[in-house]
Design an enzyme around this catalytic site. Structure first.
Site, PDB file in Angstrom:
ATOM      1  N   THR A 276     -26.198  -8.339 -37.410  1.00  0.00           N
ATOM      2  CA  THR A 276     -25.846  -9.257 -36.331  1.00  0.00           C
ATOM      3  C   THR A 276     -24.472  -9.911 -36.424  1.00  0.00           C
ATOM      4  O   THR A 276     -23.717  -9.720 -37.366  1.00  0.00           O
ATOM      5  CB  THR A 276     -26.950 -10.332 -36.180  1.00  0.00           C
ATOM      6  OG1 THR A 276     -27.002 -10.728 -34.835  1.00  0.00           O
ATOM      7  CG2 THR A 276     -26.768 -11.511 -37.073  1.00  0.00           C
TER       8      THR A 276
ATOM      9  N   THR B  54     -23.403  -4.769 -34.359  1.00  0.00           N
ATOM     10  CA  THR B  54     -23.328  -5.804 -33.330  1.00  0.00           C
ATOM     11  C   THR B  54     -23.312  -5.121 -31.971  1.00  0.00           C
ATOM     12  O   THR B  54     -22.540  -4.186 -31.751  1.00  0.00           O
ATOM     13  CB  THR B  54     -22.035  -6.638 -33.501  1.00  0.00           C
ATOM     14  OG1 THR B  54     -22.027  -7.198 -34.813  1.00  0.00           O
ATOM     15  CG2 THR B  54     -21.936  -7.734 -32.469  1.00  0.00           C
TER      16      THR B  54
ATOM     17  N   SER C 215     -22.402  -9.341 -39.874  1.00  0.00           N
ATOM     18  CA  SER C 215     -21.574  -8.140 -40.025  1.00  0.00           C
ATOM     19  C   SER C 215     -20.311  -8.170 -39.191  1.00  0.00           C
ATOM     20  O   SER C 215     -19.254  -7.748 -39.630  1.00  0.00           O
ATOM     21  CB  SER C 215     -22.384  -6.900 -39.659  1.00  0.00           C
ATOM     22  OG  SER C 215     -23.425  -6.725 -40.574  1.00  0.00           O
TER      23      SER C 215
END
Length: 178
Positions: A8, A169, A131
């Site tokens: 995420t 993402t 991330s």
């Protein structure tokens, strides 16, 4: 948990009296996308605090619940609540095993809270984790410093940029505003 976890992106920006947090919806398991519409941000304490997490979902939700308890106990004082949560997280045998990072913000403060005992307040009113956090923070910082965009516009654009760079993402972005 390492801030470089494969999970995420959470971003918060405060500008012109508005605090805006965003999180993408991707849930990755190994090398596969398992879900694209997860909600990893919430409002707490009667809508006065926004929180997002990166990491294991159950762990992030458990930590949000603990933060809500601390906010109630300390009458909404986010700094004190964040410090108390970080102390518990670092010393409690059960909590130490939780693998997530939280970002919490209200109208005046924003903090990254980790199981290492970190309660980090940024120099500028921009904070990100996950991330794609570095990508989102870099984009938000550039937009914050060089445009007249609102906090919401900065968050939306920075998250879009992060989703185009980070494979963990996506662009299914949830936004909450104070």
């Amino acid at each position: 948990m390492s801030q470089k976890s494969k999970s995420t992106t959470i971003l918060v920006v405060r500008k012109d009296g508005k605090t805006v947090i965003a999180g993408d919806g991707q849930v990755t398991l190994g090398h596969s996308i398992m879900k694209s519409s997860a909600k990893k941000i919430r409002k707490l304490h009667d809508g006065k605090v926004v929180v997002g997490f990166a990491g294991a979902a159950a762990d992030g939700l458990a930590l949000m619940e603990r933060l809500e308890e601390k906010l109630s106990k300390h009458r909404g004082n986010l700094l004190r609540s964040a410090v108390e949560l970080a102390k518990d997280w670092r010393t409690d045998r059960f909590l130490r095993r939780l693998e997530a990072v939280l970002i919490a913000a209200d109208k005046e403060n924003m903090f990254l809270i980790s199981g290492n005992g970190d309660v980090i307040e940024p120099d500028e009113p921009i904070l990100a984790t996950g991330s794609g956090g570095d990508f989102a923070r870099a984009a938000a910082t550039a937009l914050y410093r060089n445009t007249d965009m609102s906090a919401r516009e900065i968050v939306q654009q920075a998250m879009e940029i992060a989703s185009q760079i980070c494979i963990y993402t996506n662009n299914n972005i949830t936004i909450e505003e104070l």
